[in-house]
Motif scaffolding. Structure first.
Motif, PDB file in Angstrom:
ATOM      1  N   HIS A  28       2.548  72.992  60.003  1.00 12.70           N
ATOM      2  CA  HIS A  28       2.021  71.697  60.433  1.00 12.70           C
ATOM      3  C   HIS A  28       0.620  71.481  59.876  1.00 12.70           C
ATOM      4  CE1 HIS A  28       2.204  68.074  62.775  1.00 12.70           C
ATOM      5  NE2 HIS A  28       1.044  68.337  63.355  1.00 12.70           N
ATOM      6  N   ALA A  29      -0.174  72.542  59.831  1.00 15.38           N
ATOM      7  CA  ALA A  29      -1.505  72.423  59.234  1.00 15.38           C
ATOM      8  C   ALA A  29      -1.380  72.032  57.767  1.00 15.38           C
ATOM      9  CB  ALA A  29      -2.256  73.750  59.376  1.00 15.38           C
ATOM     10  N   ASN A  30      -0.384  72.606  57.113  1.00 13.08           N
ATOM     11  CA  ASN A  30      -0.137  72.277  55.713  1.00 13.08           C
ATOM     12  C   ASN A  30       0.276  70.819  55.565  1.00 13.08           C
ATOM     13  OD1 ASN A  30       0.060  73.105  52.987  1.00 13.08           O
ATOM     14  ND2 ASN A  30       2.288  73.121  53.179  1.00 13.08           N
ATOM     15  N   PHE A  31       1.112  70.355  56.488  1.00 10.75           N
ATOM     16  CA  PHE A  31       1.543  68.955  56.469  1.00 10.75           C
ATOM     17  C   PHE A  31       0.357  68.011  56.634  1.00 10.75           C
ATOM     18  CE2 PHE A  31       2.518  65.264  59.135  1.00 10.75           C
ATOM     19  CZ  PHE A  31       3.370  64.564  58.293  1.00 10.75           C
ATOM     20  N   LEU A  32      -0.545  68.355  57.530  1.00 15.77           N
ATOM     21  CA  LEU A  32      -1.731  67.521  57.750  1.00 15.77           C
ATOM     22  C   LEU A  32      -2.585  67.447  56.493  1.00 15.77           C
ATOM     23  CD1 LEU A  32      -2.733  68.746  61.327  1.00 15.77           C
ATOM     24  CD2 LEU A  32      -1.655  66.573  60.730  1.00 15.77           C
TER      25      LEU A  32
END
Length: 402
Positions: A77-81
């Motif tokens: 999710h951090a990567n998606f952000l």
């Protein structure tokens, strides 16, 4: 898997906590509510909204997650952000270098292949047009992980910045010499460690250089470097009309774009040559406007012509029953369905394109075309159980493809 949360932007931390809440995930001390209840025992009316809590409180909660699967969720999710933030930056002002970065970032595989710390100074890197190409050779260590044993790095002018053997920090069980070209004697002479290599590369990373490579995620993983701005030639270039993003090999790209083979059959890899090839491919697009859509090679077309594809196969059709639909000698490569009762598919591999063509002609069914214009037949046949089912048998390439 480590998340360096202490230096993360507060907005990113807030989004991660909201994700945890929505999924009902629990750390070692429970979920977000339990964490706050334990922390604010004597406080009344303390806010549950992550945006109302301090940076340190958010970090303290997120560091209670230790399970591998939970950390994977947080990291993805951090990567998606991060990707979302990159895509919001104005593409109209992109330099040719940044356009290739964006092509890499927007590839469906990017968010899976690349995993970053949830903090990144994206603006500085986005403005940079410095290019550094990297390639590594890896061996198999006794704990099942891959160990770094050689690094090749070249700059935009194809000057070799780094070409060094590296001593892995774990015992090696397989040097993969036929692939890497590296022997135990090479490693015995190595004096550099992974940390030494990281320190050598750090000035380029901190200055915002764009890293270039082919399937670069594997190299960054073994280097233990997290760098969001990359040009991955395995993701930038694509085949036309591909139903799924199919990655071209470095060798095929070099033959198609650069006109030479970077790897001869039976010859081991050379990381400097591979890094140089990746840089040349990137520069071919940046400086010569080479097309990122590449035609498949003659060899690849011949392999595809020797196959048929069967799809929308009901789950109750066995491989033996499927084989009765086709004539000739072939091998069936079955691809399982995503669900237990879903339809599955299979590749039918013949010895030659002529045999595949003949088998397709012999299929008893109504001929038409799929959505990409490829010839296919709708086949209806009876199972041993007595029920009737339908499947599609399709060619892999258009008739007359050269």
């Amino acid at each position: 898997m480590e998340l360096k949360l202490a230096t993360a932007e507060k907005q990113v931390l807030e989004e991660l906590v909201k994700l945890v809440q929505s999924r009902g995930l629990c750390g070692e001390n429970g979920g977000w509510k339990e964490f706050l209840d334990a922390k604010d025992k004597k406080k009344i009316g303390s806010p549950n909204d992550p945006s109302k809590r301090s940076h340190d409180e958010l970090v303290a909660f997120l560091t209670t997650f230790k399970k591998k699967q939970d950390l994977q969720v947080l990291k993805c999710h951090a990567n998606f952000l991060l990707i979302e933030k990159l895509e919001q930056e104005c593409p109209g002002n992109d330099t040719p270098e940044q356009s290739l970065v964006r092509l890499t970032v927007e590839h469906p595989a990017y968010s899976v292949d690349y995993s970053f710390e949830p903090h990144s100074e994206t603006s500085k890197v986005m403005e940079s047009t410095d290019l550094v190409a990297v390639d590594c050779e890896m061996v198999l260590c006794d704990n099942g992980t891959e160990g770094l044993v050689r690094v090749g790095v070249v700059d935009r002018d194809l000057k070799v910045i780094l070409d060094e053997f590296v001593k892995p920090d774990k015992p090696v069980v397989d040097y993969r010499t036929d692939i890497t070209g590296i022997t135990a004697e090479d490693i015995e002479k190595a004096t550099l460690s992974l940390v030494d290599i990281q320190e050598t590369l750090q000035p380029f990373l901190s200055n915002g250089a764009i890293l270039v490579g082919h399937s670069l995620n594997k190299d960054l993983e073994v280097l233990k470097i997290y760098h969001p701005k990359v040009i991955d030639t395995a993701l930038v270039f694509k085949y036309p009309n591909a139903r799924k993003p199919r990655r071209a090999s470095l060798n095929n790209l070099c033959k198609s774009i650069l006109g030479y083979e970077v790897r001869k059959a039976g010859v081991s890899h050379d990381c400097v040559n591979d890094a140089t090839a990746a840089m040349k491919l990137a520069l071919a697009v940046i400086e010569k406007r080479a097309n990122t859509t590449i035609p498949p090679s003659k060899e690849m077309l011949e392999v595809e012509k020797a196959k048929l594809f069967i799809h929308k196969i009901p789950h109750n059709v066995t491989s033996e029953e499927l084989e009765q639909v086709l004539s000739g000698e072939f091998t069936l490569d079955v691809k399982p369905a995503k669900t237990s009762r879903g339809c599955y598919c299979a590749f039918v591999i013949f010895r030659s394109s002529e045999e595949a063509d003949q088998a397709f002609e012999n299929v008893d069914g109504d001929q038409g075309q799929d959505s990409f214009g490829l010839p296919q037949k709708l086949v209806i046949f009876k199972l041993t159980s007595g029920s009737r089912v339908s499947i599609y048998v399709r060619k892999m390439v258009e008739d007359g493809s050269a």
